[in-house]
Design an enzyme around this catalytic site. Structure first.
Site, PDB file in Angstrom:
ATOM      1  N   LYS A  44       0.823  -1.219   0.000  1.00  0.00           N
ATOM      2  CA  LYS A  44       0.000   0.000   0.000  1.00  0.00           C
ATOM      3  C   LYS A  44       0.853   1.262   0.000  1.00  0.00           C
ATOM      4  CE  LYS A  44      -2.760  -0.612   3.624  1.00  0.00           C
ATOM      5  NZ  LYS A  44      -3.913  -0.467   4.550  1.00  0.00           N
ATOM      6  N   LYS A  46       2.678   2.148   2.573  1.00  0.00           N
ATOM      7  CA  LYS A  46       2.634   2.671   3.948  1.00  0.00           C
ATOM      8  C   LYS A  46       3.666   1.939   4.796  1.00  0.00           C
ATOM      9  CE  LYS A  46      -1.902   4.425   5.136  1.00  0.00           C
ATOM     10  NZ  LYS A  46      -3.033   4.301   6.068  1.00  0.00           N
TER      11      LYS A  46
END
Ligand code: C2G
Length: 133
Positions: A44, A46
């Site tokens: 993602k 992240k």
């Protein structure tokens, strides 16, 4: 029993997360939270400050949360909904429309995000490295 599911990283847990979980639980009788693994977070884009194991431990302590399972990839939502007999899929409205394909399997509800707070804001205010959004 009406079952609800939601997904997320839930890093540096804050009021916005708790308000989402509280409202999601209020839609049914049982709330499953699918929390992103560290490996999926990398996909993602992240990097969570708190490890998957610790984010899972923290979520399991929240009164609104009944079960916590791992989110390992983008493609598990249909099987999660079917295999867990989910009635309602809930996400914050920053995801509005992104998961409408689940309407063939369950109700899909996007709830208004809590303004003024985010994990990115917390990291920024603390002078920490923030993810490229
Ligand atoms: N949220 C919110 N208000 C905020 C911040 C977050 O309502 N101020 C909600 C988000 O909309 C999301 C949930 O809290 O529904 C978790 O947010 P994140 O941990 O940022 O989740 P995200 O990285 O968006 O991952 O497959 C879906 C992804 O795993 C979602």
């Amino acid at each position: 029993m009406k079952k609800v599911i939601t997904y997320g990283t839930f890093d540096l847990l804050h009021k916005g997360h708790i308000r989402l979980l509280k409202r999601a639980k209020a839609l049914g009788d049982h709330l499953t939270v699918c929390v992103s693994t560290d490996e999926f977070n990398a996909i993602k884009g992240k990097k969570a400050y708190t490890s998957f194991e610790d984010r899972k431990y923290i979520l399991e302590a929240i009164r609104y949360v009944d079960e916590v399972i791992p989110e390992k990839d983008w493609d598990q939502k249909i099987s999660d909904v079917v295999d867990n007999n989910i009635d309602i899929f809930v996400m914050g409205d920053d995801w509005k429309g992104k998961f409408d394909f689940l309407k063939d399997y369950c109700e899909v509800i996007y709830l208004p995000r809590t303004e003024g707070i985010s994990t990115t804001k917390i990291k920024h205010d603390l002078g920490m490295q923030v993810d490229a959004d």
